[in-house]
Design a protein around this motif. Structure first.
Motif, PDB file in Angstrom:
ATOM      1  N   TYR A  58       0.821  -1.213   0.000  1.00  0.00           N
ATOM      2  CA  TYR A  58       0.000   0.000   0.000  1.00  0.00           C
ATOM      3  C   TYR A  58       0.852   1.259   0.000  1.00  0.00           C
ATOM      4  CZ  TYR A  58      -3.967  -3.032   0.992  1.00  0.00           C
ATOM      5  OH  TYR A  58      -4.930  -4.006   0.926  1.00  0.00           O
ATOM      6  N   SER A  59       1.962   1.246   0.709  1.00  0.00           N
ATOM      7  CA  SER A  59       2.807   2.436   0.732  1.00  0.00           C
ATOM      8  C   SER A  59       3.466   2.682  -0.629  1.00  0.00           C
ATOM      9  CB  SER A  59       3.862   2.334   1.834  1.00  0.00           C
ATOM     10  OG  SER A  59       4.703   1.240   1.615  1.00  0.00           O
ATOM     11  N   VAL A  60       3.881   1.620  -1.307  1.00  0.00           N
ATOM     12  CA  VAL A  60       4.456   1.786  -2.645  1.00  0.00           C
ATOM     13  C   VAL A  60       3.406   2.319  -3.611  1.00  0.00           C
ATOM     14  CG1 VAL A  60       5.370   0.503  -4.627  1.00  0.00           C
ATOM     15  CG2 VAL A  60       6.297   0.100  -2.341  1.00  0.00           C
ATOM     16  N   ILE A  61       2.188   1.799  -3.520  1.00  0.00           N
ATOM     17  CA  ILE A  61       1.108   2.286  -4.380  1.00  0.00           C
ATOM     18  C   ILE A  61       0.843   3.764  -4.129  1.00  0.00           C
ATOM     19  CG2 ILE A  61      -1.386   2.106  -4.818  1.00  0.00           C
ATOM     20  CD1 ILE A  61      -1.071  -0.933  -4.312  1.00  0.00           C
ATOM     21  N   ILE A  62       0.812   4.175  -2.875  1.00  0.00           N
ATOM     22  CA  ILE A  62       0.564   5.580  -2.537  1.00  0.00           C
ATOM     23  C   ILE A  62       1.687   6.462  -3.065  1.00  0.00           C
ATOM     24  CG2 ILE A  62       0.432   7.200  -0.597  1.00  0.00           C
ATOM     25  CD1 ILE A  62      -1.131   5.003   0.899  1.00  0.00           C
ATOM     26  N   VAL A  63       2.933   6.042  -2.920  1.00  0.00           N
ATOM     27  CA  VAL A  63       4.061   6.835  -3.410  1.00  0.00           C
ATOM     28  C   VAL A  63       4.001   6.982  -4.931  1.00  0.00           C
ATOM     29  CG1 VAL A  63       6.577   6.821  -3.703  1.00  0.00           C
ATOM     30  CG2 VAL A  63       5.572   6.370  -1.462  1.00  0.00           C
ATOM     31  N   VAL A  64       3.679   5.906  -5.628  1.00  0.00           N
ATOM     32  CA  VAL A  64       3.583   5.979  -7.086  1.00  0.00           C
ATOM     33  C   VAL A  64       2.457   6.921  -7.507  1.00  0.00           C
ATOM     34  CG1 VAL A  64       2.981   4.619  -9.140  1.00  0.00           C
ATOM     35  CG2 VAL A  64       4.637   3.739  -7.501  1.00  0.00           C
ATOM     36  N   ILE A  65       1.325   6.861  -6.830  1.00  0.00           N
ATOM     37  CA  ILE A  65       0.207   7.758  -7.152  1.00  0.00           C
ATOM     38  C   ILE A  65       0.594   9.207  -6.914  1.00  0.00           C
ATOM     39  CG2 ILE A  65      -2.113   8.456  -6.411  1.00  0.00           C
ATOM     40  CD1 ILE A  65      -2.727   5.481  -6.061  1.00  0.00           C
ATOM     41  N   VAL A  66       1.289   9.491  -5.810  1.00  0.00           N
ATOM     42  CA  VAL A  66       1.700  10.866  -5.517  1.00  0.00           C
ATOM     43  C   VAL A  66       2.698  11.362  -6.560  1.00  0.00           C
ATOM     44  CG1 VAL A  66       2.986  12.264  -3.854  1.00  0.00           C
ATOM     45  CG2 VAL A  66       1.208  10.732  -3.060  1.00  0.00           C
ATOM     46  N   ILE A  67       3.623  10.513  -6.975  1.00  0.00           N
ATOM     47  CA  ILE A  67       4.594  10.927  -8.001  1.00  0.00           C
ATOM     48  C   ILE A  67       3.893  11.205  -9.324  1.00  0.00           C
ATOM     49  CG2 ILE A  67       6.517  10.096  -9.417  1.00  0.00           C
ATOM     50  CD1 ILE A  67       7.551   8.672  -6.892  1.00  0.00           C
ATOM     51  N   ILE A  68       2.967  10.342  -9.712  1.00  0.00           N
ATOM     52  CA  ILE A  68       2.218  10.555 -10.961  1.00  0.00           C
ATOM     53  C   ILE A  68       1.386  11.830 -10.877  1.00  0.00           C
ATOM     54  CG2 ILE A  68       0.354   9.629 -12.402  1.00  0.00           C
ATOM     55  CD1 ILE A  68       1.491   6.835 -11.809  1.00  0.00           C
ATOM     56  N   ALA A  69       0.744  12.059  -9.735  1.00  0.00           N
ATOM     57  CA  ALA A  69      -0.063  13.276  -9.570  1.00  0.00           C
ATOM     58  C   ALA A  69       0.809  14.522  -9.659  1.00  0.00           C
ATOM     59  CB  ALA A  69      -0.803  13.230  -8.240  1.00  0.00           C
ATOM     60  N   ARG A  70       1.993  14.475  -9.073  1.00  0.00           N
ATOM     61  CA  ARG A  70       2.887  15.625  -9.128  1.00  0.00           C
ATOM     62  C   ARG A  70       3.333  15.903 -10.560  1.00  0.00           C
ATOM     63  NH1 ARG A  70       8.461  16.641  -5.767  1.00  0.00           N
ATOM     64  NH2 ARG A  70       8.841  18.682  -6.668  1.00  0.00           N
ATOM     65  N   ILE A  71       3.655  14.859 -11.304  1.00  0.00           N
ATOM     66  CA  ILE A  71       4.064  15.045 -12.700  1.00  0.00           C
ATOM     67  C   ILE A  71       2.919  15.628 -13.523  1.00  0.00           C
ATOM     68  CG2 ILE A  71       4.733  13.805 -14.804  1.00  0.00           C
ATOM     69  CD1 ILE A  71       6.334  11.911 -12.962  1.00  0.00           C
ATOM     70  N   VAL A  72       1.719  15.098 -13.334  1.00  0.00           N
ATOM     71  CA  VAL A  72       0.559  15.598 -14.080  1.00  0.00           C
ATOM     72  C   VAL A  72       0.287  17.054 -13.733  1.00  0.00           C
ATOM     73  CG1 VAL A  72      -1.944  15.359 -14.314  1.00  0.00           C
ATOM     74  CG2 VAL A  72      -0.492  13.349 -14.421  1.00  0.00           C
ATOM     75  N   LEU A  73       0.369  17.388 -12.455  1.00  0.00           N
ATOM     76  CA  LEU A  73       0.129  18.782 -12.053  1.00  0.00           C
ATOM     77  C   LEU A  73       1.202  19.716 -12.614  1.00  0.00           C
ATOM     78  CD1 LEU A  73      -1.129  18.385  -8.393  1.00  0.00           C
ATOM     79  CD2 LEU A  73      -2.428  19.082 -10.396  1.00  0.00           C
ATOM     80  N   GLN A  74       2.435  19.282 -12.689  1.00  0.00           N
ATOM     81  CA  GLN A  74       3.484  20.116 -13.287  1.00  0.00           C
ATOM     82  C   GLN A  74       3.229  20.331 -14.771  1.00  0.00           C
ATOM     83  OE1 GLN A  74       7.169  18.191 -12.350  1.00  0.00           O
ATOM     84  NE2 GLN A  74       7.298  19.094 -10.307  1.00  0.00           N
ATOM     85  N   ILE A  75       2.783  19.298 -15.472  1.00  0.00           N
ATOM     86  CA  ILE A  75       2.471  19.436 -16.893  1.00  0.00           C
ATOM     87  C   ILE A  75       1.313  20.400 -17.103  1.00  0.00           C
ATOM     88  CG2 ILE A  75       1.601  18.186 -18.919  1.00  0.00           C
ATOM     89  CD1 ILE A  75       3.229  15.768 -17.939  1.00  0.00           C
ATOM     90  N   VAL A  76       0.270  20.246 -16.287  1.00  0.00           N
ATOM     91  CA  VAL A  76      -0.887  21.126 -16.404  1.00  0.00           C
ATOM     92  C   VAL A  76      -0.501  22.562 -16.084  1.00  0.00           C
ATOM     93  CG1 VAL A  76      -3.142  21.659 -15.399  1.00  0.00           C
ATOM     94  CG2 VAL A  76      -2.581  19.310 -15.997  1.00  0.00           C
ATOM     95  N   LYS A  77       0.297  22.740 -15.054  1.00  0.00           N
ATOM     96  CA  LYS A  77       0.743  24.084 -14.675  1.00  0.00           C
ATOM     97  C   LYS A  77       1.566  24.722 -15.778  1.00  0.00           C
ATOM     98  CE  LYS A  77       3.257  26.297 -10.905  1.00  0.00           C
ATOM     99  NZ  LYS A  77       4.017  26.032  -9.680  1.00  0.00           N
ATOM    100  N   LYS A  78       2.449  23.946 -16.403  1.00  0.00           N
ATOM    101  CA  LYS A  78       3.282  24.482 -17.496  1.00  0.00           C
ATOM    102  C   LYS A  78       2.423  24.846 -18.698  1.00  0.00           C
ATOM    103  CE  LYS A  78       7.230  22.565 -18.014  1.00  0.00           C
ATOM    104  NZ  LYS A  78       8.313  21.611 -18.349  1.00  0.00           N
ATOM    105  N   ARG A  79       1.441  24.025 -19.029  1.00  0.00           N
ATOM    106  CA  ARG A  79       0.564  24.321 -20.173  1.00  0.00           C
ATOM    107  C   ARG A  79      -0.316  25.537 -19.895  1.00  0.00           C
ATOM    108  NH1 ARG A  79      -1.442  18.825 -23.154  1.00  0.00           N
ATOM    109  NH2 ARG A  79       0.645  18.000 -23.534  1.00  0.00           N
ATOM    110  N   MET A  80      -0.757  25.692 -18.658  1.00  0.00           N
ATOM    111  CA  MET A  80      -1.589  26.856 -18.323  1.00  0.00           C
ATOM    112  C   MET A  80      -0.772  28.142 -18.373  1.00  0.00           C
ATOM    113  SD  MET A  80      -4.114  25.406 -15.384  1.00  0.00           S
ATOM    114  CE  MET A  80      -4.926  26.975 -15.200  1.00  0.00           C
ATOM    115  N   SER A  81       0.502  28.079 -17.985  1.00  0.00           N
ATOM    116  CA  SER A  81       1.335  29.281 -18.026  1.00  0.00           C
ATOM    117  C   SER A  81       1.698  29.650 -19.465  1.00  0.00           C
ATOM    118  CB  SER A  81       2.601  29.082 -17.189  1.00  0.00           C
ATOM    119  OG  SER A  81       3.435  28.108 -17.772  1.00  0.00           O
ATOM    120  N   ASN A  82       1.794  28.667 -20.349  1.00  0.00           N
ATOM    121  CA  ASN A  82       2.090  28.944 -21.762  1.00  0.00           C
ATOM    122  C   ASN A  82       0.875  29.489 -22.505  1.00  0.00           C
ATOM    123  OD1 ASN A  82       4.709  28.112 -21.458  1.00  0.00           O
ATOM    124  ND2 ASN A  82       4.349  26.061 -22.261  1.00  0.00           N
ATOM    125  N   ALA A  83      -0.316  29.173 -22.044  1.00  0.00           N
ATOM    126  CA  ALA A  83      -1.525  29.599 -22.752  1.00  0.00           C
ATOM    127  C   ALA A  83      -1.895  31.034 -22.487  1.00  0.00           C
ATOM    128  CB  ALA A  83      -2.705  28.713 -22.353  1.00  0.00           C
TER     129      ALA A  83
END
Length: 83
Positions: A58-83
């Motif tokens: 469960y801890s590995v699953i949670i860490v992977v989800i948090v890492i994926i969420a952080r990457i997705v949020l960084q991508i969204v943030k970068k696209r919003m700043s470019n728009a």
């Protein structure tokens, strides 16, 4: 476009992990007589080992989800700043 990314993010966080880690028992009926006695009971040391294994999974699953969420949020943030 912003609503699309938010919807996609919520979908990915809620449905994808539950579908990936779903457990099903297809080959036997759980309400059949004696089905609960098919497996041998675990002794105390084996039960602690099983609990520890579950915690690590469960801890590995949670860490992977948090890492994926952080990457997705960084991508969204970068696209919003470019728009």
């Amino acid at each position: 476009m912003n609503l699309f990314f938010i919807t996609l993010f919520v979908l990915a966080i809620t449905i994808v992990p539950s579908a990936a880690f779903a457990e099903t028992v297809m080959d036997k009926d759980v309400f059949a007589p004696g089905a609960q006695f098919d497996s041998t009971p675990l002794d105390e040391a084996e039960q602690e080992q099983q609990d520890l294994t579950d915690i690590w999974v469960y801890s590995v699953i949670i860490v992977v989800i948090v890492i994926i969420a952080r990457i997705v949020l960084q991508i969204v943030k970068k696209r919003m700043s470019n728009a």
